[in-house]
Design a protein around this motif. Structure first.
Motif, PDB file in Angstrom:
ATOM      1  N   GLY A  69     117.212  55.996  41.337  1.00  0.00           N
ATOM      2  CA  GLY A  69     116.488  55.326  40.263  1.00  0.00           C
ATOM      3  C   GLY A  69     116.600  56.079  38.962  1.00  0.00           C
ATOM      4  N   CYS A  70     115.800  55.635  37.996  1.00  0.00           N
ATOM      5  CA  CYS A  70     115.822  56.230  36.654  1.00  0.00           C
ATOM      6  C   CYS A  70     114.984  57.511  36.651  1.00  0.00           C
ATOM      7  CB  CYS A  70     115.318  55.220  35.635  1.00  0.00           C
ATOM      8  SG  CYS A  70     113.553  54.867  35.776  1.00  0.00           S
ATOM      9  N   HIS A  71     114.817  58.103  35.484  1.00  0.00           N
ATOM     10  CA  HIS A  71     114.111  59.377  35.416  1.00  0.00           C
ATOM     11  C   HIS A  71     112.599  59.239  35.557  1.00  0.00           C
ATOM     12  CE1 HIS A  71     112.382  62.988  33.484  1.00  0.00           C
ATOM     13  NE2 HIS A  71     113.390  63.581  34.110  1.00  0.00           N
ATOM     14  N   CYS A  72     112.024  58.207  34.948  1.00  0.00           N
ATOM     15  CA  CYS A  72     110.567  58.077  34.974  1.00  0.00           C
ATOM     16  C   CYS A  72     110.065  57.442  36.261  1.00  0.00           C
ATOM     17  CB  CYS A  72     110.074  57.287  33.760  1.00  0.00           C
ATOM     18  SG  CYS A  72     110.456  55.526  33.800  1.00  0.00           S
ATOM     19  N   GLY A  73     110.976  56.857  37.048  1.00  0.00           N
ATOM     20  CA  GLY A  73     110.569  56.307  38.338  1.00  0.00           C
ATOM     21  C   GLY A  73     110.206  54.834  38.329  1.00  0.00           C
ATOM     22  N   ARG A  74     110.258  54.194  37.159  1.00  0.00           N
ATOM     23  CA  ARG A  74     109.947  52.758  37.136  1.00  0.00           C
ATOM     24  C   ARG A  74     111.029  51.941  37.833  1.00  0.00           C
ATOM     25  NH1 ARG A  74     107.414  54.888  32.899  1.00  0.00           N
ATOM     26  NH2 ARG A  74     105.398  54.044  32.268  1.00  0.00           N
ATOM     27  N   VAL A  75     112.287  52.335  37.623  1.00  0.00           N
ATOM     28  CA  VAL A  75     113.416  51.622  38.231  1.00  0.00           C
ATOM     29  C   VAL A  75     113.805  52.337  39.518  1.00  0.00           C
ATOM     30  CG1 VAL A  75     115.821  50.912  37.927  1.00  0.00           C
ATOM     31  CG2 VAL A  75     114.234  50.858  35.973  1.00  0.00           C
ATOM     32  N   PHE A  84     119.422  49.616  30.993  1.00  0.00           N
ATOM     33  CA  PHE A  84     118.734  50.883  30.779  1.00  0.00           C
ATOM     34  C   PHE A  84     117.253  50.728  31.065  1.00  0.00           C
ATOM     35  CE2 PHE A  84     122.410  50.762  28.125  1.00  0.00           C
ATOM     36  CZ  PHE A  84     122.887  52.053  28.106  1.00  0.00           C
ATOM     37  N   CYS A  85     116.626  51.781  31.569  1.00  0.00           N
ATOM     38  CA  CYS A  85     115.178  51.792  31.647  1.00  0.00           C
ATOM     39  C   CYS A  85     114.653  51.903  30.213  1.00  0.00           C
ATOM     40  CB  CYS A  85     114.682  52.961  32.487  1.00  0.00           C
ATOM     41  SG  CYS A  85     112.883  53.126  32.425  1.00  0.00           S
ATOM     42  N   SER A  86     113.791  50.971  29.834  1.00  0.00           N
ATOM     43  CA  SER A  86     113.305  50.939  28.450  1.00  0.00           C
ATOM     44  C   SER A  86     112.324  52.066  28.158  1.00  0.00           C
ATOM     45  CB  SER A  86     112.642  49.587  28.163  1.00  0.00           C
ATOM     46  OG  SER A  86     111.592  49.364  29.084  1.00  0.00           O
ATOM     47  N   VAL A  87     111.866  52.750  29.203  1.00  0.00           N
ATOM     48  CA  VAL A  87     110.914  53.849  29.002  1.00  0.00           C
ATOM     49  C   VAL A  87     111.635  55.188  28.908  1.00  0.00           C
ATOM     50  CG1 VAL A  87     108.937  55.074  29.978  1.00  0.00           C
ATOM     51  CG2 VAL A  87     109.066  52.572  30.112  1.00  0.00           C
ATOM     52  N   CYS A  88     112.504  55.486  29.878  1.00  0.00           N
ATOM     53  CA  CYS A  88     113.133  56.816  29.893  1.00  0.00           C
ATOM     54  C   CYS A  88     114.580  56.800  29.432  1.00  0.00           C
ATOM     55  CB  CYS A  88     113.014  57.444  31.284  1.00  0.00           C
ATOM     56  SG  CYS A  88     114.011  56.636  32.544  1.00  0.00           S
ATOM     57  N   GLY A  89     115.186  55.611  29.270  1.00  0.00           N
ATOM     58  CA  GLY A  89     116.530  55.527  28.699  1.00  0.00           C
ATOM     59  C   GLY A  89     117.673  55.755  29.656  1.00  0.00           C
TER      60      GLY A  89
HETATM   61 ZN   LIG Z   1     112.663  55.055  33.528  1.00  0.00          ZN
END
Ligand SMILES: [Zn+2]
Length: 136
Positions: A7-13, A71-76
């Motif tokens: 997943g992405c860095h912030c964990g949302r995805v 892209f994750c809109s929060v962490c990019g």
């Molecule tokens: Zn993210």
């Protein structure tokens, strides 16, 4: 074949992808991949599942507009996207897989800067017969 998660860095995805434990990935030198250091694990759509975060994804397109860069809109972080080479599948960023399931990686360079010469038909074909069955 095993199931990797990532997943992405912030964990949302968050997603899961079915692939060998030893990954065959490609390192593309095109304008966007070279800036992000993206390592492509390309799989048929049937082997990828988005677990959560669809609402957090934002899409960037350029040039032909075939590839949909997600892209994750929060962490990019672009943890996966729809690649121009395989618009009916997904490219997962091998750098975004969780630790613990990947036993190794073979990295092959791909000359995406010279796309038309690399892929004169505009896209790549699925190489393995088993993959063709899964996407048909
Ligand atoms: Zn993210």
């Amino acid at each position: 074949m095993i199931t990797h998660t990532g997943g992405c860095h912030c964990g949302r995805v968050r997603f899961e992808v079915v692939a060998p434990a030893h990954l065959e990935v490609s390192d593309c030198n095109c304008s966007i991949c070279s800036k992000t250091g993206y390592l492509h694990l390309i799989v048929p759509a049937a082997r990828f599942r988005l677990l959560r975060g669809a609402e957090a994804l934002t899409t960037y397109t350029f040039n032909t507009g075939t590839a949909r860069h997600l892209f994750c809109s929060v962490c990019g972080i672009k943890s996966f996207y729809v690649p121009r080479s395989h618009p009916d599948g997904f490219s997962v960023n091998a750098r975004c897989l969780d630790e613990g399931t990947v036993t190794g990686m073979t990295v092959a360079p791909f000359d995406g800067r010279d796309w038309e010469r690399q892929l004169p038909e505009g896209r790549a074909q699925w190489l393995e017969a088993s993959e063709q069955q899964e996407v048909s």
